[in-house]
Design an enzyme around this catalytic site. Structure first.
Site, PDB file in Angstrom:
ATOM      1  N   TRP A 319      22.286 -98.440  -7.049  1.00  0.00           N
ATOM      2  CA  TRP A 319      22.314 -97.415  -8.095  1.00  0.00           C
ATOM      3  C   TRP A 319      21.262 -96.348  -7.832  1.00  0.00           C
ATOM      4  CZ3 TRP A 319      18.638 -95.618 -11.515  1.00  0.00           C
ATOM      5  CH2 TRP A 319      19.091 -94.827 -12.569  1.00  0.00           C
ATOM      6  N   HIS A 320      20.126 -96.759  -7.262  1.00  0.00           N
ATOM      7  CA  HIS A 320      19.026 -95.816  -7.068  1.00  0.00           C
ATOM      8  C   HIS A 320      19.282 -94.816  -5.945  1.00  0.00           C
ATOM      9  CE1 HIS A 320      16.713 -98.473  -9.710  1.00  0.00           C
ATOM     10  NE2 HIS A 320      15.866 -97.481  -9.827  1.00  0.00           N
ATOM     11  N   GLY A 321      20.174 -95.108  -5.042  1.00  0.00           N
ATOM     12  CA  GLY A 321      20.424 -94.136  -3.990  1.00  0.00           C
ATOM     13  C   GLY A 321      21.356 -94.655  -2.916  1.00  0.00           C
ATOM     14  N   PHE A 468      18.212 -89.513  -8.449  1.00  0.00           N
ATOM     15  CA  PHE A 468      18.998 -90.723  -8.639  1.00  0.00           C
ATOM     16  C   PHE A 468      20.062 -90.528  -9.690  1.00  0.00           C
ATOM     17  CE2 PHE A 468      14.591 -92.355  -7.635  1.00  0.00           C
ATOM     18  CZ  PHE A 468      14.829 -92.418  -6.288  1.00  0.00           C
TER      19      PHE A 468
END
Length: 468
Positions: A319-321, A468
């Protein structure tokens, strides 16, 4: 437009507040929606269409599910369609390039990758929209029939760009019936100034130290410099993101909303499990409620619980990248959370608090290396330097210079990472509640003055979580 800019603080915010408070009650949500669209369009004029599409799409999905709630097949089809479209949109804009590049590497192809800029805040407002449709499907909340009310939930500019990720069920009543007060506005203004100070005075300044260490050749970084650097990054990302969250909550209060706290002094934690209960609380809560529990949580035996944890932490990292270092970062923390559930927490129960705290901080700091270095070989090289594996000097003049020139800043960062300052202010306010507490407004005024002075000469410096 970012919160920590003179344009926002002295032009946009006063303008929308004036229009909002001068408007009659029935127009306030409409004004907030229009203001939020202007705010978003300032930086993303094209992708505003995407956000409006997601909003209208899931607004209609909610109405359809509500209308055919007795017909489970239809409701299930609508829910599935909502999940597929939302995740497809998020996946295309955020992970398309990552997927193509990995296909090229695996199969030795040369597929062309179109460089698409990531729509700001898409990870946040997509998750909010998904949670609404799921909650309507589960009967936790009734579908919102007023599209302006629903648009207020999705587009509300205080938390639109980088959270907190709020659930419709938590603010449904506030959207339709809230009361703005002078006391709430004052709380919001103070919280906003605290968040602004975290970002401008603390995060930005300590971030310079990390950039100097990160950009130095690996062979020239001493062991002490490596630790100073990653500690600087740990402080930077905490005060940057928690600062944004405080500003978001403060702005929300100015408009009569009370949204959830997103950080609760995570660096005082004595385990990784506790750390993730205190860090990015809204994201952890979202994954727990909409993924971990539906997968079965811990109800289906130990092995399935560990499988569920693996899935959640894999997706938390992803999800963060769109990069493998974020996946590794997520699985790294998932491994420690799982080990703590199996045996580590019991083993640490008998250990002194200091030992538990040091273990937690070391695991966190190593984790930030995985988070920050997209090139994993560089990240591993940096970790080797941290633990003295190699020919790098233990200490050098550069490290001593970092300590000497940033001693006061580091002391302030350590203190502000604990509840100490907040407790002092609260105790003072309790003692002076029947008298005029002059120092408090003076302190906040000075903080705003110093932040403004700093911003005058500052170039564009967005929040880290904008990517993000």
């Amino acid at each position: 437009m970012v919160f920590s800019s003179l344009l926002f603080i002295f032009v946009f915010l006063p303008a929308i507040l004036c229009v909002y408070y001068l408007s009659p009650r029935f127009l306030k949500n409409f004004i907030l929606v229009i203001g939020s669209l202007v705010f978003y369009a300032w930086g993303e004029p094209v992708y505003i269409v995407l956000m409006i599409f997601i909003s209208v799409f899931d607004y209609l999905n909610g109405l359809i599910i509500n209308k055919y709630q007795e017909k489970k097949i239809i409701c299930r089809a609508v829910l599935t369609g909502s999940l597929v479209i939302n995740l497809a949109v998020l996946g295309f804009f955020k992970y398309y390039g990552f997927l193509i590049n990995n296909i090229n590497s695996l199969f030795n192809l040369q597929l062309v990758v179109t460089d698409l800029p990531l729509p700001i805040g898409i990870s946040f407002y997509t998750f909010q929209s998904i949670s609404y449709v799921v909650d309507v499907y589960l009967g936790k909340v009734k579908a919102q029939k007023n599209i302006i009310h629903y648009a207020t939930f999705v587009t509300m500019f205080p938390q639109l760009i980088a959270g907190p990720i709020i659930k419709y069920i938590d603010i449904a009543k506030q959207i339709e019936n809230r009361k703005e007060t002078i006391a709430l506005f004052g709380e919001g203004a103070m919280l906003f100034i605290i968040g602004l100070s975290k970002k401008v005075l603390l995060a930005n300044n300590i971030g310079i130290v990390w950039q100097n260490v990160k950009l130095a050749p690996m062979g020239e970084i001493s062991v002490l410099s490596a630790w100073i650097g990653i500690i600087a990054f740990a402080f930077q990302i905490y005060f940057d993101f928690s600062g944004y969250s405080d500003m978001a909550r403060g702005l929300a209060k100015m408009f009569g909303f009370d949204i959830m706290q997103n950080f609760n002094y995570p660096y005082i934690s004595k385990s990784i499990t506790e750390f993730w209960r205190r860090w990015h609380i809204s994201l952890g809560s979202w994954f727990r409620e909409y993924l971990y529990f539906p997968l079965g949580g811990n109800r289906a035996g130990r092995l399935k619980q560990y499988r569920n944890l693996f899935i959640v932490w894999f997706l938390t990292g992803f999800w963060h990248g769109a990069s493998w270092n974020f996946v590794i970062w997520g699985l790294y923390f998932g491994l420690f959370v799982t080990m703590e559930k199996i045996f580590l927490l019991k083993w640490f129960e008998e250990k002194p608090v200091f030992i538990r705290h040091m273990y937690t901080l070391i695991v966190i700091l190593v984790g930030w290396v995985f988070f920050e270095f997209e090139n994993m070989l560089q990240g591993l090289s940096f970790i080797k330097i941290m633990f003295g594996f190699g020919a790098n000097a233990f200490i050098d003049q550069t490290a001593l210079y970092y300590l000497y020139t940033n001693a006061l800043l580091l002391a302030a960062l350590v203190v502000c990472s604990t509840p100490l300052t907040n407790n002092i202010v609260q105790k003072y306010q309790e003692k002076t509640k029947n008298a005029v507490a002059y120092p408090i407004p003076v302190i906040y005024t000075l903080l705003l003055f110093f932040c403004t002075a700093y911003l005058v000469n500052l170039s564009y410096n967005p929040f880290l979580y904008f990517r993000f």
